[in-house]
Scaffold this motif. Structure first.
Motif, PDB file in Angstrom:
ATOM      1  N   LEU A 161       0.831  -1.203   0.000  1.00  0.00           N
ATOM      2  CA  LEU A 161       0.000   0.000   0.000  1.00  0.00           C
ATOM      3  C   LEU A 161       0.868   1.258   0.000  1.00  0.00           C
ATOM      4  O   LEU A 161       0.619   2.207  -0.745  1.00  0.00           O
ATOM      5  CB  LEU A 161      -0.930   0.001   1.215  1.00  0.00           C
ATOM      6  CG  LEU A 161      -1.816   1.232   1.412  1.00  0.00           C
ATOM      7  CD1 LEU A 161      -2.766   1.383   0.233  1.00  0.00           C
ATOM      8  CD2 LEU A 161      -2.602   1.134   2.721  1.00  0.00           C
ATOM      9  N   ALA A 162       1.924   1.263   0.816  1.00  0.00           N
ATOM     10  CA  ALA A 162       2.825   2.414   0.879  1.00  0.00           C
ATOM     11  C   ALA A 162       3.568   2.600  -0.440  1.00  0.00           C
ATOM     12  O   ALA A 162       3.693   3.720  -0.945  1.00  0.00           O
ATOM     13  CB  ALA A 162       3.821   2.241   2.026  1.00  0.00           C
TER      14      ALA A 162
ATOM     15  N   CYS B 131       2.640   1.628  -3.378  1.00  0.00           N
ATOM     16  CA  CYS B 131       1.673   2.065  -4.391  1.00  0.00           C
ATOM     17  C   CYS B 131       1.449   3.575  -4.304  1.00  0.00           C
ATOM     18  O   CYS B 131       1.406   4.270  -5.317  1.00  0.00           O
ATOM     19  CB  CYS B 131       0.358   1.308  -4.221  1.00  0.00           C
ATOM     20  SG  CYS B 131      -0.910   1.752  -5.428  1.00  0.00           S
ATOM     21  N   LYS B 132       1.327   4.089  -3.085  1.00  0.00           N
ATOM     22  CA  LYS B 132       1.144   5.532  -2.899  1.00  0.00           C
ATOM     23  C   LYS B 132       2.353   6.307  -3.409  1.00  0.00           C
ATOM     24  O   LYS B 132       2.208   7.340  -4.086  1.00  0.00           O
ATOM     25  CB  LYS B 132       0.914   5.847  -1.421  1.00  0.00           C
ATOM     26  CG  LYS B 132      -0.447   5.427  -0.889  1.00  0.00           C
ATOM     27  CD  LYS B 132      -0.601   5.862   0.560  1.00  0.00           C
ATOM     28  CE  LYS B 132      -1.995   5.556   1.087  1.00  0.00           C
ATOM     29  NZ  LYS B 132      -2.173   6.049   2.480  1.00  0.00           N
TER      30      LYS B 132
ATOM     31  N   LYS C 210       2.618   6.555  -7.184  1.00  0.00           N
ATOM     32  CA  LYS C 210       1.672   7.525  -7.731  1.00  0.00           C
ATOM     33  C   LYS C 210       2.006   8.956  -7.313  1.00  0.00           C
ATOM     34  O   LYS C 210       1.377   9.898  -7.791  1.00  0.00           O
ATOM     35  CB  LYS C 210       0.250   7.184  -7.273  1.00  0.00           C
ATOM     36  CG  LYS C 210      -0.284   5.874  -7.822  1.00  0.00           C
ATOM     37  CD  LYS C 210      -1.692   5.604  -7.293  1.00  0.00           C
ATOM     38  CE  LYS C 210      -2.254   4.309  -7.846  1.00  0.00           C
ATOM     39  NZ  LYS C 210      -3.625   4.049  -7.335  1.00  0.00           N
TER      40      LYS C 210
ATOM     41  N   GLU D 240       1.565  10.078  -4.270  1.00  0.00           N
ATOM     42  CA  GLU D 240       0.542  10.490  -3.316  1.00  0.00           C
ATOM     43  C   GLU D 240       1.115  10.613  -1.904  1.00  0.00           C
ATOM     44  O   GLU D 240       2.226  10.155  -1.612  1.00  0.00           O
ATOM     45  CB  GLU D 240      -0.606   9.474  -3.309  1.00  0.00           C
ATOM     46  CG  GLU D 240      -1.346   9.386  -4.640  1.00  0.00           C
ATOM     47  CD  GLU D 240      -2.433   8.314  -4.620  1.00  0.00           C
ATOM     48  OE1 GLU D 240      -2.479   7.550  -3.624  1.00  0.00           O
ATOM     49  OE2 GLU D 240      -3.214   8.248  -5.585  1.00  0.00           O
ATOM     50  N   TYR D 241       0.326  11.228  -1.027  1.00  0.00           N
ATOM     51  CA  TYR D 241       0.708  11.343   0.379  1.00  0.00           C
ATOM     52  C   TYR D 241       0.770   9.957   1.001  1.00  0.00           C
ATOM     53  O   TYR D 241      -0.113   9.126   0.814  1.00  0.00           O
ATOM     54  CB  TYR D 241      -0.313  12.209   1.123  1.00  0.00           C
ATOM     55  CG  TYR D 241      -0.180  12.165   2.627  1.00  0.00           C
ATOM     56  CD1 TYR D 241       0.850  12.836   3.266  1.00  0.00           C
ATOM     57  CD2 TYR D 241      -1.090  11.446   3.395  1.00  0.00           C
ATOM     58  CE1 TYR D 241       0.976  12.799   4.642  1.00  0.00           C
ATOM     59  CE2 TYR D 241      -0.978  11.403   4.774  1.00  0.00           C
ATOM     60  CZ  TYR D 241       0.058  12.080   5.393  1.00  0.00           C
ATOM     61  OH  TYR D 241       0.176  12.028   6.749  1.00  0.00           O
ATOM     62  N   CYS D 242       1.815   9.696   1.756  1.00  0.00           N
ATOM     63  CA  CYS D 242       2.010   8.393   2.406  1.00  0.00           C
ATOM     64  C   CYS D 242       2.474   8.622   3.839  1.00  0.00           C
ATOM     65  O   CYS D 242       3.436   9.366   4.076  1.00  0.00           O
ATOM     66  CB  CYS D 242       3.039   7.565   1.625  1.00  0.00           C
ATOM     67  SG  CYS D 242       3.384   5.952   2.363  1.00  0.00           S
TER      68      CYS D 242
ATOM     69  N   ASP E 277     -14.206   5.482   2.610  1.00  0.00           N
ATOM     70  CA  ASP E 277     -13.315   6.638   2.617  1.00  0.00           C
ATOM     71  C   ASP E 277     -13.929   7.782   3.409  1.00  0.00           C
ATOM     72  O   ASP E 277     -14.991   7.638   4.015  1.00  0.00           O
ATOM     73  CB  ASP E 277     -12.980   7.077   1.187  1.00  0.00           C
ATOM     74  CG  ASP E 277     -14.219   7.484   0.392  1.00  0.00           C
ATOM     75  OD1 ASP E 277     -15.263   7.745   1.013  1.00  0.00           O
ATOM     76  OD2 ASP E 277     -14.124   7.532  -0.855  1.00  0.00           O
TER      77      ASP E 277
ATOM     78  N   LYS F  99      -3.832  -0.685   7.036  1.00  0.00           N
ATOM     79  CA  LYS F  99      -4.436   0.650   7.128  1.00  0.00           C
ATOM     80  C   LYS F  99      -5.008   0.907   8.505  1.00  0.00           C
ATOM     81  O   LYS F  99      -4.916   2.016   9.043  1.00  0.00           O
ATOM     82  CB  LYS F  99      -5.523   0.783   6.056  1.00  0.00           C
ATOM     83  CG  LYS F  99      -6.100   2.180   5.938  1.00  0.00           C
ATOM     84  CD  LYS F  99      -7.065   2.260   4.769  1.00  0.00           C
ATOM     85  CE  LYS F  99      -7.623   3.667   4.636  1.00  0.00           C
ATOM     86  NZ  LYS F  99      -8.572   3.775   3.491  1.00  0.00           N
TER      87      LYS F  99
ATOM     88  N   LYS G 148       1.194  17.085   4.830  1.00  0.00           N
ATOM     89  CA  LYS G 148      -0.120  16.755   4.259  1.00  0.00           C
ATOM     90  C   LYS G 148      -0.634  17.914   3.410  1.00  0.00           C
ATOM     91  O   LYS G 148      -1.157  17.714   2.303  1.00  0.00           O
ATOM     92  CB  LYS G 148      -1.115  16.451   5.377  1.00  0.00           C
ATOM     93  CG  LYS G 148      -2.500  16.022   4.879  1.00  0.00           C
ATOM     94  CD  LYS G 148      -2.407  14.701   4.121  1.00  0.00           C
ATOM     95  CE  LYS G 148      -3.787  14.108   3.855  1.00  0.00           C
ATOM     96  NZ  LYS G 148      -4.586  14.936   2.944  1.00  0.00           N
TER      97      LYS G 148
ATOM     98  N   HIS H  47       1.019  18.142  -0.068  1.00  0.00           N
ATOM     99  CA  HIS H  47       0.414  17.235  -1.059  1.00  0.00           C
ATOM    100  C   HIS H  47      -0.926  17.776  -1.544  1.00  0.00           C
ATOM    101  O   HIS H  47      -1.221  17.729  -2.741  1.00  0.00           O
ATOM    102  CB  HIS H  47       0.217  15.843  -0.451  1.00  0.00           C
ATOM    103  CG  HIS H  47       1.440  14.992  -0.473  1.00  0.00           C
ATOM    104  ND1 HIS H  47       1.813  14.227  -1.551  1.00  0.00           N
ATOM    105  CD2 HIS H  47       2.398  14.795   0.457  1.00  0.00           C
ATOM    106  CE1 HIS H  47       2.935  13.587  -1.289  1.00  0.00           C
ATOM    107  NE2 HIS H  47       3.309  13.905  -0.075  1.00  0.00           N
TER     108      HIS H  47
END
Length: 292
Positions: free
Chosen positions: A110-111, A113-114, A117, A119-121, A151, A167, A238, A241
């Motif tokens: 998951l990390a 993958c972020k 992309k 994205e924020y991790c 979500d 998660k 955060k 991002h």
């Protein structure tokens, strides 16, 4: 019947090639030349038409063969892509080097993958605890099993059980300790680099975490000062991002002392309110205990 004096079988055929027969022979020759020329032209035209038809047929066949070969290659590539998607593990690359003496510990899928992309991790994934949790989950769960999740907007979706398990155990960046930050930041930078983050972003993040680590509050005797730095890094990272690509974007490396002081004051206010609440509860309990 007339009397034939000479045997016709013994007669000598006339030689029409002699000049004597030229006047009679010329029309025949002219007619032959004319008809022969016309026939030759028709023949040549016919041969040219046939040659063009053969050429067109060859071109059409070549085009069909090329289209068929291209379609076959596309089908093979589509089948390979589908195979890569279904059984991606078979196609994962490997380095041309010997096995490491130590056992590497990888962050969760998951990390990664972020980060791929951009994205924020959360930094938690790169702490000792986060790496250990990821290792335990990857060994105990089926990567293809799915779980339902919700979500922030209340929308439901399916994600791998491994990702869902990890998660739920994530510690928010604002709740990390300084020891955990020290564990995570250099690993996060390395993972960013390996996942294609550009040098400008890497340098901004490095300057960001180094500036906070070297800040005078880092070793302040007051806990709220050290906590303010952690909350600041969580807030700023955060927001960085969230603001990418907008007029409100900014560079992480510049520490906003005003925002940092604001966060510290808020923490001190919360700590004061909590202390007052605790004192009131103790006083109330003591009053009840002394009543007859």
């Amino acid at each position: 019947m007339p009397d034939i004096t000479q045997n016709p079988h013994e007669a000598t055929p006339l030689d029409y090639g002699l000049d004597h027969f030229l006047p009679a022979r010329q029309p025949l020759v002219d007619n032959f030349n004319i008809s022969h020329g016309e026939a030759s032209q028709e023949w040549d035209a016919q041969q040219e038409v046939q040659a063009q038809e053969v050429h067109r047929a060859r071109e059409q066949q070549q085009q069909q063969d090329e289209e068929q070969a291209r379609a076959q290659i596309e089908d093979q590539e589509a089948a390979l892509q589908e195979e890569r998607k279904k059984n991606h593990t078979k196609f994962l690359p490997f380095a041309d080097m010997q096995i490491s003496t130590s056992t590497p510990v990888l962050p969760s899928s998951l990390a990664l993958c972020k980060l791929r992309k951009g994205e924020y991790c959360e930094l938690y994934f790169f702490t000792n605890k986060g790496l250990a949790d990821a290792h335990a989950c990857s060994r105990s769960l089926d990567d293809e099993a799915l779980a339902i999740t919700q979500d922030d907007q209340g929308l439901h979706s399916f994600i791998p059980v491994v990702a869902a398990r990890v998660k739920h155990s994530v510690i928010e960046d604002r709740d990390l300790t300084w020891a955990q930050l020290d564990e995570a930041t250099h690993r996060m930078l390395q993972a960013m680099k390996e996942n294609g983050w550009d040098q400008k972003r890497l340098e901004a993040h490095l300057s960001f975490w180094m500036a906070l680590g070297a800040h005078e509050w880092r070793h302040d005797s007051e806990d709220t000062a050290k906590r303010a730095l952690i909350v600041y890094q969580a807030t700023a990272w955060k927001r960085w991002h969230d603001m990418l690509g907008t007029p409100h974007s900014f560079n992480l490396k510049y520490v906003n002392e005003a925002l940092l002081n604001k966060i510290r004051m808020e923490l001190m206010h919360k700590a004061h309110n909590w202390a007052v609440k605790q004192a009131n509860e103790v006083a109330a309990y003591g009053s009840m205990a002394t009543q007859p």
